[in-house]
Design a protein around this motif. Structure first.
Motif, PDB file in Angstrom:
ATOM      1  N   GLY A 423      17.897  69.296  41.078  1.00 58.41           N
ATOM      2  CA  GLY A 423      17.326  70.551  40.594  1.00 58.41           C
ATOM      3  C   GLY A 423      18.331  71.316  39.757  1.00 58.41           C
ATOM      4  O   GLY A 423      18.936  70.775  38.820  1.00 58.41           O
ATOM      5  N   ASP A 424      18.524  72.595  40.098  1.00 57.95           N
ATOM      6  CA  ASP A 424      19.492  73.395  39.345  1.00 57.95           C
ATOM      7  C   ASP A 424      20.814  73.555  40.099  1.00 57.95           C
ATOM      8  O   ASP A 424      21.593  74.452  39.809  1.00 57.95           O
ATOM      9  CB  ASP A 424      18.904  74.764  39.009  1.00 57.95           C
ATOM     10  N   LEU A 425      21.062  72.683  41.072  1.00 52.52           N
ATOM     11  CA  LEU A 425      22.305  72.712  41.833  1.00 52.52           C
ATOM     12  C   LEU A 425      23.219  71.580  41.380  1.00 52.52           C
ATOM     13  O   LEU A 425      22.859  70.398  41.454  1.00 52.52           O
ATOM     14  CB  LEU A 425      22.028  72.574  43.334  1.00 52.52           C
ATOM     15  N   GLY A 426      24.395  71.937  40.889  1.00 51.32           N
ATOM     16  CA  GLY A 426      25.359  70.940  40.421  1.00 51.32           C
ATOM     17  C   GLY A 426      26.499  70.789  41.415  1.00 51.32           C
ATOM     18  O   GLY A 426      26.979  71.769  41.993  1.00 51.32           O
ATOM     19  N   TYR A 427      26.938  69.555  41.624  1.00 51.31           N
ATOM     20  CA  TYR A 427      28.001  69.254  42.592  1.00 51.31           C
ATOM     21  C   TYR A 427      29.106  68.463  41.896  1.00 51.31           C
ATOM     22  O   TYR A 427      28.832  67.512  41.151  1.00 51.31           O
ATOM     23  CB  TYR A 427      27.455  68.432  43.754  1.00 51.31           C
ATOM     24  N   THR A 428      30.340  68.853  42.163  1.00 51.86           N
ATOM     25  CA  THR A 428      31.508  68.126  41.662  1.00 51.86           C
ATOM     26  C   THR A 428      32.427  67.845  42.840  1.00 51.86           C
ATOM     27  O   THR A 428      32.903  68.774  43.503  1.00 51.86           O
ATOM     28  CB  THR A 428      32.263  68.948  40.600  1.00 51.86           C
ATOM     29  N   LEU A 429      32.669  66.577  43.116  1.00 51.89           N
ATOM     30  CA  LEU A 429      33.589  66.159  44.174  1.00 51.89           C
ATOM     31  C   LEU A 429      34.853  65.622  43.535  1.00 51.89           C
ATOM     32  O   LEU A 429      34.788  64.776  42.631  1.00 51.89           O
ATOM     33  CB  LEU A 429      32.970  65.070  45.054  1.00 51.89           C
ATOM     34  N   VAL A 430      36.001  66.082  44.006  1.00 54.00           N
ATOM     35  CA  VAL A 430      37.287  65.653  43.454  1.00 54.00           C
ATOM     36  C   VAL A 430      38.163  65.144  44.589  1.00 54.00           C
ATOM     37  O   VAL A 430      38.460  65.881  45.536  1.00 54.00           O
ATOM     38  CB  VAL A 430      37.998  66.803  42.716  1.00 54.00           C
ATOM     39  N   PHE A 431      38.551  63.877  44.499  1.00 56.95           N
ATOM     40  CA  PHE A 431      39.526  63.290  45.426  1.00 56.95           C
ATOM     41  C   PHE A 431      40.855  63.207  44.697  1.00 56.95           C
ATOM     42  O   PHE A 431      40.940  62.604  43.625  1.00 56.95           O
ATOM     43  CB  PHE A 431      39.085  61.901  45.878  1.00 56.95           C
ATOM     44  N   LEU A 432      41.895  63.799  45.273  1.00 57.83           N
ATOM     45  CA  LEU A 432      43.190  63.915  44.608  1.00 57.83           C
ATOM     46  C   LEU A 432      44.290  63.418  45.537  1.00 57.83           C
ATOM     47  O   LEU A 432      44.322  63.766  46.719  1.00 57.83           O
ATOM     48  CB  LEU A 432      43.441  65.376  44.235  1.00 57.83           C
ATOM     49  N   ALA A 433      45.224  62.624  44.997  1.00 57.50           N
ATOM     50  CA  ALA A 433      46.346  62.125  45.797  1.00 57.50           C
ATOM     51  C   ALA A 433      47.516  61.816  44.874  1.00 57.50           C
ATOM     52  O   ALA A 433      47.323  61.536  43.683  1.00 57.50           O
ATOM     53  CB  ALA A 433      45.951  60.875  46.577  1.00 57.50           C
ATOM     54  N   PRO A 434      48.744  61.864  45.397  1.00 55.61           N
ATOM     55  CA  PRO A 434      49.891  61.421  44.593  1.00 55.61           C
ATOM     56  C   PRO A 434      49.684  59.981  44.134  1.00 55.61           C
ATOM     57  O   PRO A 434      49.086  59.165  44.844  1.00 55.61           O
ATOM     58  CB  PRO A 434      51.073  61.527  45.562  1.00 55.61           C
TER      59      PRO A 434
END
Length: 591
Positions: A423-434
């Motif tokens: 719908g009008d809901l946006g999701y951003t998932l970020v996995f971060l590591a050295p």
């Protein structure tokens, strides 16, 4: 009284003195003894007396005569050299920045609870004892270790001494693992284990240790241990749990073992093989236990964003934190050692959401902006890959950058970004590591991603509850329809909106919501136009129906009509900046 016959003649002794001389080995088994209460006037060899047989210990006599600390402690020296070598290698590879020391310690094997729990790196229970923070830390530990450990090195057989060292090392890191979440390392726990060993050894064998060596063992060492423990408790950067663990481990191991001289003359080949096998088994278990448990690690817990209806999972040891770049999320809390993060960014946008634009906006705001400000550099980004997250179409991006400020200054990071929407809901998932740990964390990231769930947002749950409480209220169905539309459930949204119109045929909001819903479907655009017409009839002086009419004309390719509709809408709301921008953009397209 009793009498013994020696080469110097007959000597009368009381019973206590006789017993002391027997224990010290000053009376041989064949020494003639006359003990009137037992032998009458006869002389018998000392071995025939029960009191002699109960006290005479050849092995302990041998120990008293030959125990010394003159042998060079080769095992202790090798341990000292190993610590020196590890420290020099760490210093050569250590980067710059305020967190560089801790980061290097973790890279070289310091105890880091998150990496043990998340990645099964149980080998750190051993390697942490070889890593040191600075020269003062290193040299002090090695000086004490060489002197205190050297005494145990002399007192015990090599395998037994290695067992004491191993018990001290594991006691240090295991108790520290449960008692302290901080990164810790150093041989100080092994030093305390050796202190515990010399105390136990001195107390256990105090009667047979030669007088000249008693100051190195037993209760005479306790004041030093108390002072060192007190210094540790007064320091905020000391792992006191590790010190206690080492002290306990070394003490228990020493108590269970016999010194080398008490084993003299006894065939010990089988025992040696068994002890060597036991030591090897313990080391291999510690090293490889985590690898065997890795499919089960880490244990994940769930968290939910009720506003946007997304449920994520992350390791139980992680907690809320914020990066040097201001990203709020959860991490393994190895802040100065290069943490690993999960960030969830949620936002509301006009549907349908362009996933490429969603990702571009994130990179511009969260990375390229900081690159422009000099906080990061060398930003690299891969082309998108199509995938799915929680059953929704998604795009995946891989990126890399180098941090230029904060505790992780100079450290390279890799991130994996997923964007998806409903719908009008946006999701951003970020996995971060050295960069140095990203590959090891990838299976963890995959498990976390597989457990992402889209749940019912709070606004939808509230709208459903309102309909149950007021089943004849058209506004409740209007709110429910708009809620269903926000999560991309067009069929349910239309059903709720038509119910609102059935209850109130002149409800303009329902026509507006229905028009927005149907105009997004090319196959039902004409139905959407009809809903716009009804909204215009009911709201002739408002701008919103005219803006929807412009959307219809734009979808049909009638740009001039769309401009006319936007001009009419701007007449009704002359201060609406968004309308003015849309009109300006459309006018430039018509030129």
């Amino acid at each position: 009284m009793l009498t013994i016959r020696t080469h110097a003649g007959e000597i009368e002794l009381d019973l206590d003195e006789f017993e002391r001389r027997v224990v010290r080995g000053e009376i041989a088994p064949d020494t003639p003894v006359c003990f009137p209460l037992v032998t009458g006037d006869a002389w018998v060899p000392a071995r025939d007396l029960e009191i002699f047989r109960g006290l005479y210990r050849p092995d302990r006599i041998y120990f008293m005569r030959y125990f010394n600390l003159s042998r060079f402690p080769w095992i202790t020296a090798a341990l000292v050299l190993a610590n020196l070598l590890v420290f020099v290698m760490m210093r050569l590879e250590m980067g710059a920045g305020e967190g560089a020391v801790t980061a290097a310690m973790v890279d070289f094997g310091a105890k880091a609870r998150p990496l043990i729990l998340d990645l099964g790196e149980t080998w750190r229970f051993l390697t942490a004892n070889f890593v040191h923070r600075d020269w003062v830390h290193l040299l002090f530990n090695l000086f004490v270790l060489f002197n205190v450990g050297g005494a145990l090195d002399n007192a015990f057989r090599p395998l037994d001494y290695l067992f004491i060292l191993l018990a001290s090392a594991l006691g240090t890191t295991v108790l520290s693992f449960f008692g302290s979440a901080a990164v810790s390392a150093g041989a100080s726990g092994v030093v305390f284990g050796c202190f515990g060993g010399v105390i136990v050894f001195g107390l256990k064998y105090r009667e047979i240790i030669p007088p000249r060596y008693r100051r190195f063992f037993g209760s005479s060492v306790i004041p030093y241990v108390v002072v060192f423990l007190w210094i540790g408790w007064m320091s905020s950067n000391t792992d006191n749990w590790g010190h206690l663990g080492g002290l306990i481990g070394g003490s228990l191991a020493t108590f269970a073992l016999e010194p080398r001289l008490l084993q003299a003359g006894v065939a010990r080949r089988r025992r040696t093989v068994l002890r060597a096998a036991a030591l090897l088994a313990i080391v291999l278990t510690v090293v490889f236990a985590g690898r065997l448990m890795r499919p089960l690690l880490p244990v994940l817990r769930s968290d939910r964003d009720d506003e946007f209806g997304i449920e994520i999972a992350y390791p139980v040891g992680w907690g809320r934190s914020i990066t040097e770049l201001g990203w709020l999320g959860v991490s393994n809390r190895l802040r100065s050692a290069g943490p690993t993060y999960l960030h969830v960014f949620t936002e509301q946008r006009a549907a349908p959401i362009d996933l490429t634009r969603l990702a571009d906006d994130w990179f511009d705001l969260q990375l390229h902006y900081h690159e422009h400000m000099g906080r990061v550099r060398r930003v690299r980004r891969s082309p998108p890959q199509e995938t799915t997250v929680a059953g929704e179409p998604a795009l995946r991006y891989d990126a890399a950058f180098e941090l230029m400020e904060g505790e992780s200054q100079g450290r390279s990071y890799l991130l994996r970004l997923y964007v998806f929407a409903r719908g009008d809901l946006g999701y951003t998932l970020v996995f971060l590591a050295p960069e140095s740990r990203f590959a090891r964390y990838e299976p963890v990231f995959d498990r976390m991603l597989a457990q992402v769930r889209l749940a019912e947002p709070a606004f939808l749950r509230q709208a459903r509850a309102a309909v149950l409480l007021a089943p004849t209220d058209p506004s409740a169905y209007l709110d429910l329809g708009e809620a269903w539309a926000r999560v991309g459930e067009g069929g349910r949204a239309e059903q709720a909106l038509r119910m609102a119109l059935r209850l109130s045929p002149a409800e303009p909001g329902a026509y507006l919501a229905l028009a927005r819903l149907l105009l997004g479907d090319p196959a039902r655009r004409s139905e959407g136009f009809a809903a716009v017409q009804e909204a215009l009839r009911l709201l002739p002086y408002q701008a919103e129906p005219l803006e929807l009419l412009a959307d219809y004309y734009l979808a049909e390719g009638r740009l001039a009509d769309a401009r006319a509709a936007l001009e009419a809408a701007l007449e009704r709301e002359p201060r609406n900046g968004l309308l003015r921008d849309r009109l300006r953009e459309l006018t430039s397209r018509l030129r």
